[in-house]
Motif scaffolding. Structure first.
Motif, PDB file in Angstrom:
ATOM      1  N   PHE A   2       5.584  -5.168  -0.585  1.00 43.39           N
ATOM      2  CA  PHE A   2       5.153  -5.872   0.626  1.00 43.39           C
ATOM      3  C   PHE A   2       6.363  -6.484   1.338  1.00 43.39           C
ATOM      4  N   LEU A   3       7.243  -7.085   0.560  1.00 51.70           N
ATOM      5  CA  LEU A   3       8.446  -7.667   1.143  1.00 51.70           C
ATOM      6  C   LEU A   3       9.398  -6.591   1.678  1.00 51.70           C
ATOM      7  N   TRP A   4       9.299  -5.378   1.159  1.00 52.61           N
ATOM      8  CA  TRP A   4      10.154  -4.249   1.525  1.00 52.61           C
ATOM      9  C   TRP A   4       9.618  -3.508   2.758  1.00 52.61           C
ATOM     10  N   LEU A   5       8.441  -3.884   3.258  1.00 54.91           N
ATOM     11  CA  LEU A   5       7.766  -3.177   4.348  1.00 54.91           C
ATOM     12  C   LEU A   5       8.645  -2.867   5.562  1.00 54.91           C
ATOM     13  N   PRO A   6       9.453  -3.774   6.077  1.00 61.23           N
ATOM     14  CA  PRO A   6      10.231  -3.435   7.275  1.00 61.23           C
ATOM     15  C   PRO A   6      11.278  -2.345   7.051  1.00 61.23           C
ATOM     16  N   TYR A   7      11.720  -2.173   5.816  1.00 60.36           N
ATOM     17  CA  TYR A   7      12.760  -1.184   5.535  1.00 60.36           C
ATOM     18  C   TYR A   7      12.194   0.231   5.471  1.00 60.36           C
ATOM     19  N   GLN A   8      11.095   0.400   4.784  1.00 60.03           N
ATOM     20  CA  GLN A   8      10.439   1.710   4.634  1.00 60.03           C
ATOM     21  C   GLN A   8       8.920   1.499   4.730  1.00 60.03           C
ATOM     22  N   PRO A   9       8.357   1.406   5.930  1.00 54.96           N
ATOM     23  CA  PRO A   9       6.943   1.045   6.071  1.00 54.96           C
ATOM     24  C   PRO A   9       5.968   2.013   5.401  1.00 54.96           C
ATOM     25  N   LEU A  10       6.141   3.297   5.603  1.00 56.42           N
ATOM     26  CA  LEU A  10       5.186   4.256   5.045  1.00 56.42           C
ATOM     27  C   LEU A  10       5.251   4.279   3.522  1.00 56.42           C
ATOM     28  N   TRP A  11       6.445   4.363   2.965  1.00 56.15           N
ATOM     29  CA  TRP A  11       6.578   4.389   1.512  1.00 56.15           C
ATOM     30  C   TRP A  11       6.095   3.081   0.898  1.00 56.15           C
ATOM     31  N   ALA A  12       6.361   1.957   1.549  1.00 60.18           N
ATOM     32  CA  ALA A  12       5.913   0.667   1.023  1.00 60.18           C
ATOM     33  C   ALA A  12       4.383   0.607   0.986  1.00 60.18           C
ATOM     34  N   LEU A  13       3.719   1.108   2.019  1.00 59.14           N
ATOM     35  CA  LEU A  13       2.253   1.108   2.022  1.00 59.14           C
ATOM     36  C   LEU A  13       1.689   2.015   0.936  1.00 59.14           C
ATOM     37  N   ILE A  14       2.316   3.157   0.730  1.00 62.86           N
ATOM     38  CA  ILE A  14       1.877   4.061  -0.338  1.00 62.86           C
ATOM     39  C   ILE A  14       2.066   3.396  -1.696  1.00 62.86           C
ATOM     40  N   ALA A  15       3.203   2.747  -1.912  1.00 68.09           N
ATOM     41  CA  ALA A  15       3.458   2.077  -3.187  1.00 68.09           C
ATOM     42  C   ALA A  15       2.501   0.912  -3.404  1.00 68.09           C
ATOM     43  N   ILE A  16       2.137   0.200  -2.345  1.00 67.86           N
ATOM     44  CA  ILE A  16       1.163  -0.887  -2.465  1.00 67.86           C
ATOM     45  C   ILE A  16      -0.195  -0.326  -2.862  1.00 67.86           C
ATOM     46  N   ALA A  17      -0.617   0.770  -2.233  1.00 72.20           N
ATOM     47  CA  ALA A  17      -1.901   1.384  -2.576  1.00 72.20           C
ATOM     48  C   ALA A  17      -1.913   1.870  -4.025  1.00 72.20           C
TER      49      ALA A  17
END
Length: 149
Positions: free
Chosen positions: A116-131
């Motif tokens: 979640f904190l990494w979202l601005p750096y890699q938004p798509l990958w961060a959302l996939i990793a959160i899911a």
């Protein structure tokens, strides 16, 4: 229902499993095994993500004014260490280690937080990793290994 010779009590038909865990327990058990695989793969990807952040700062997009902005070297070490821990815990879950489920929930929650904190750096990958992390937490919390026996 049929009766066995020499008894008056009916027995289960041939091929019937009898009383046992329902489909929900089977889904949760399969989900826990899949959660272990997802954790191992996600951990490996986090290690690679950390190496990429450490090796070349140009790999990731520059972030403007962001509250949780860290140097990419710091993010690289965070992802490298967290990825290694996630990988080890995922393998522990697959091997059926008693500590695996509890450690899996804790490490998956940390992974969700850091992605979640990494979202601005890699938004798509961060959302996939959160899911993936949310699914892992659900699967490990709903699985009851004693109910599958």
């Amino acid at each position: 229902m049929t009766t066995t010779p020499g008894s008056n009590s009916p027995s289960a038909p041939a091929g019937a499993a009898g009383p046992g865990p329902g489909p929900a327990a089977a889904w949760a058990g399969g989900g826990a095994a899949f959660a272990g695989v997802l954790m191992a793969v996600s951990g490996l990807f986090s290690v690679l993500e950390g190496i990429a952040a450490l090796a070349r700062d140009e790999v990731y997009l520059p972030v403007g004014d962001y509250t949780f902005r860290f140097d990419l070297t710091a993010w690289g070490w965070i992802h490298l260490v967290l990825g290694a821990v996630v990988l080890v815990v995922g393998v522990g879950i697959l091997k059926g280690a008693p500590w695996g489920r509890t450690a899996g929930v804790v490490v998956a929650a940390l992974s969700v937080l850091f992605h979640f904190l990494w979202l601005p750096y890699q938004p798509l990958w961060a959302l996939i990793a959160i899911a993936v992390g949310v699914f892992v937490i659900w699967a490990l919390c709903t699985d009851r290994p004693g109910a599958r026996l």
